[in-house]
Design an enzyme around this catalytic site. Structure first.
Site, PDB file in Angstrom:
ATOM      1  N   GLY A 247       0.848  -1.193   0.000  1.00  0.00           N
ATOM      2  CA  GLY A 247       0.000   0.000   0.000  1.00  0.00           C
ATOM      3  C   GLY A 247       0.873   1.229   0.000  1.00  0.00           C
ATOM      4  O   GLY A 247       2.045   1.165   0.392  1.00  0.00           O
TER       5      GLY A 247
ATOM      6  N   HIS B   3      -2.868   7.842   6.821  1.00  0.00           N
ATOM      7  CA  HIS B   3      -1.832   8.692   6.198  1.00  0.00           C
ATOM      8  C   HIS B   3      -2.460   9.961   5.614  1.00  0.00           C
ATOM      9  O   HIS B   3      -1.878  11.043   5.700  1.00  0.00           O
ATOM     10  CB  HIS B   3      -1.122   7.941   5.058  1.00  0.00           C
ATOM     11  CG  HIS B   3       0.009   7.059   5.496  1.00  0.00           C
ATOM     12  ND1 HIS B   3       1.132   7.528   6.133  1.00  0.00           N
ATOM     13  CD2 HIS B   3       0.196   5.726   5.365  1.00  0.00           C
ATOM     14  CE1 HIS B   3       1.959   6.501   6.387  1.00  0.00           C
ATOM     15  NE2 HIS B   3       1.414   5.406   5.926  1.00  0.00           N
TER      16      HIS B   3
ATOM     17  N   GLN C 153       3.083  10.052   1.300  1.00  0.00           N
ATOM     18  CA  GLN C 153       4.360   9.368   1.554  1.00  0.00           C
ATOM     19  C   GLN C 153       5.398   9.679   0.474  1.00  0.00           C
ATOM     20  O   GLN C 153       6.593   9.461   0.685  1.00  0.00           O
ATOM     21  CB  GLN C 153       4.147   7.849   1.628  1.00  0.00           C
ATOM     22  CG  GLN C 153       3.360   7.413   2.870  1.00  0.00           C
ATOM     23  CD  GLN C 153       3.168   5.917   2.917  1.00  0.00           C
ATOM     24  OE1 GLN C 153       2.224   5.385   2.334  1.00  0.00           O
ATOM     25  NE2 GLN C 153       4.061   5.220   3.576  1.00  0.00           N
TER      26      GLN C 153
ATOM     27  N   HIS D   7      -5.069   1.834   7.302  1.00  0.00           N
ATOM     28  CA  HIS D   7      -3.700   2.323   7.528  1.00  0.00           C
ATOM     29  C   HIS D   7      -3.388   3.456   6.542  1.00  0.00           C
ATOM     30  O   HIS D   7      -2.857   4.497   6.921  1.00  0.00           O
ATOM     31  CB  HIS D   7      -2.712   1.156   7.334  1.00  0.00           C
ATOM     32  CG  HIS D   7      -1.268   1.540   7.376  1.00  0.00           C
ATOM     33  ND1 HIS D   7      -0.425   1.201   8.400  1.00  0.00           N
ATOM     34  CD2 HIS D   7      -0.504   2.238   6.497  1.00  0.00           C
ATOM     35  CE1 HIS D   7       0.791   1.696   8.168  1.00  0.00           C
ATOM     36  NE2 HIS D   7       0.769   2.319   7.008  1.00  0.00           N
ATOM     37  N   GLU D   8      -3.764   3.239   5.272  1.00  0.00           N
ATOM     38  CA  GLU D   8      -3.470   4.263   4.249  1.00  0.00           C
ATOM     39  C   GLU D   8      -4.315   5.512   4.460  1.00  0.00           C
ATOM     40  O   GLU D   8      -3.841   6.633   4.267  1.00  0.00           O
ATOM     41  CB  GLU D   8      -3.719   3.694   2.844  1.00  0.00           C
ATOM     42  CG  GLU D   8      -2.908   2.465   2.482  1.00  0.00           C
ATOM     43  CD  GLU D   8      -1.416   2.609   2.744  1.00  0.00           C
ATOM     44  OE1 GLU D   8      -0.754   1.573   2.960  1.00  0.00           O
ATOM     45  OE2 GLU D   8      -0.909   3.758   2.742  1.00  0.00           O
TER      46      GLU D   8
ATOM     47  N   CYS E 135       5.249  -0.005   7.944  1.00  0.00           N
ATOM     48  CA  CYS E 135       4.990   1.187   7.136  1.00  0.00           C
ATOM     49  C   CYS E 135       6.268   1.573   6.391  1.00  0.00           C
ATOM     50  O   CYS E 135       7.357   1.572   6.978  1.00  0.00           O
ATOM     51  CB  CYS E 135       4.560   2.343   8.031  1.00  0.00           C
ATOM     52  SG  CYS E 135       4.148   3.848   7.139  1.00  0.00           S
ATOM     53  N   LEU E 136       6.132   1.897   5.131  1.00  0.00           N
ATOM     54  CA  LEU E 136       7.300   2.270   4.331  1.00  0.00           C
ATOM     55  C   LEU E 136       7.903   3.584   4.813  1.00  0.00           C
ATOM     56  O   LEU E 136       9.040   3.898   4.481  1.00  0.00           O
ATOM     57  CB  LEU E 136       6.904   2.363   2.857  1.00  0.00           C
ATOM     58  CG  LEU E 136       6.417   1.038   2.261  1.00  0.00           C
ATOM     59  CD1 LEU E 136       5.880   1.248   0.859  1.00  0.00           C
ATOM     60  CD2 LEU E 136       7.501  -0.020   2.294  1.00  0.00           C
TER      61      LEU E 136
HETATM   62  O1  K2U Z   1       1.600   2.691   4.222  1.00  0.00           O
HETATM   63  C1  K2U Z   1       2.528   1.967   3.949  1.00  0.00           C
HETATM   64  O2  K2U Z   1       3.708   2.244   4.211  1.00  0.00           O
HETATM   65  C2  K2U Z   1       2.236   0.673   3.282  1.00  0.00           C
HETATM   66  C3  K2U Z   1       2.270  -0.503   4.204  1.00  0.00           C
HETATM   67  C4  K2U Z   1       0.906  -1.109   4.082  1.00  0.00           C
HETATM   68  C5  K2U Z   1       0.468  -1.964   5.197  1.00  0.00           C
HETATM   69  C6  K2U Z   1       0.474  -1.495   6.486  1.00  0.00           C
HETATM   70  C7  K2U Z   1      -0.012  -2.295   7.497  1.00  0.00           C
HETATM   71  C8  K2U Z   1      -0.504  -3.550   7.241  1.00  0.00           C
HETATM   72  C9  K2U Z   1      -0.502  -3.996   5.955  1.00  0.00           C
HETATM   73  C10 K2U Z   1      -0.026  -3.209   4.934  1.00  0.00           C
HETATM   74  C11 K2U Z   1       3.482  -1.289   3.706  1.00  0.00           C
HETATM   75  O3  K2U Z   1       3.128  -2.108   2.664  1.00  0.00           O
HETATM   76  S1  K2U Z   1       4.338  -2.070   4.999  1.00  0.00           S
HETATM   77  C12 K2U Z   1       4.908  -3.555   4.445  1.00  0.00           C
HETATM   78  C13 K2U Z   1       3.951  -4.668   4.795  1.00  0.00           C
HETATM   79  C14 K2U Z   1       3.657  -5.585   3.849  1.00  0.00           C
HETATM   80  C15 K2U Z   1       2.795  -6.636   4.171  1.00  0.00           C
HETATM   81  C16 K2U Z   1       2.230  -6.744   5.435  1.00  0.00           C
HETATM   82  C17 K2U Z   1       2.550  -5.820   6.381  1.00  0.00           C
HETATM   83  C18 K2U Z   1       3.431  -4.761   6.077  1.00  0.00           C
HETATM   84 ZN    ZN Z   2       2.213   3.488   6.128  1.00  0.00          ZN
END
Ligand code: K2U
Ligand code: ZN
Length: 175
Positions: free
Chosen positions: A46, A140, A51, A136-137, A94-95
């Site tokens: 995501g 943001h 970001q 989560h997004e 989170c990235l």
């Molecule tokens: O917002 C972001 O940085 C994207 C996150 C999305 C995410 C956050 C929490 C739970 C699931 C997805 C990034 O993709 S973090 C990397 C990741 C990948 C798979 C599962 C958990 C985290």
């Molecule tokens: Zn994030």
């Protein structure tokens, strides 16, 4: 398409509240295309426009597993119309907070309304990882990071860990 730099904590831009898109056009679609390329390169599942420093209410996601075909999803001006009382705990990352993971509790199903890549309005219930990730997004888009749902101590630990990793990289690059 272009891979953008992903901002990391404690960059204050990440605390901004993003503006609505209102109407879909080729400029927004180009942003979505760039965000998808940036997300796949990270890699992540995501990404919110803030970001990559763009304060617009735009999100991209792809929940396809490593052995599945990519399934990119684009969301403009997303809103949660309804949610449920049942909560779900998920270990989030989170990235913008690299290499830090903690459990966060969120409603396990939400009724989502958004404008898709072509400007069509979509309303649907989502659950599971889709519900966790879109919430989560959407945090943001309101300047909220998943670490803001944690204790102050854990949040401070996360920020210090990211800052130390960036200092160590800078020292290594200078050697
Ligand atoms: O917002 C972001 O940085 C994207 C996150 C999305 C995410 C956050 C929490 C739970 C699931 C997805 C990034 O993709 S973090 C990397 C990741 C990948 C798979 C599962 C958990 C985290
Ligand atoms: Zn994030």
């Amino acid at each position: 398409m272009t891979i953008q730099k992903i901002l990391t904590v404690p960059n204050p831009v990440l605390k901004q509240v993003s503006r609505p898109v209102k109407t879909m056009d080729d400029q927004i679609r180009k942003l979505m295309d760039d965000m998808l390329e940036t997300m796949y390169d990270a890699p992540g599942i995501g990404l919110a426009a803030i970001q990559v420093g763009i304060p617009l209410r735009v999100i991209v996601m792809d929940l396809a597993g490593p052995d599945e075909d990519p399934a990119p999803m684009c969301f403009a001006d997303p809103e949660v119309l309804e949610d449920v009382e049942e909560m779900r705990l998920w270990e989030e990352g989170c990235l913008s907070v690299p290499d830090f993971y903690e459990d966060v509790e969120r409603p396990e199903r939400v009724k989502l309304k958004y404008m898709d890549y072509h400007g069509k309005e979509v309303v649907k219930w989502v659950d599971g990882l889709f519900a966790t990730c879109i919430q989560h997004e959407m945090d943001h888009l309101n300047g909220v990071l998943f670490i803001d749902h944690l204790s102050r101590l854990k949040r401070q630990r996360a920020v210090r860990k990211v800052q130390k990793a960036e200092r160590d990289r800078a020292i290594e690059a200078a050697e």
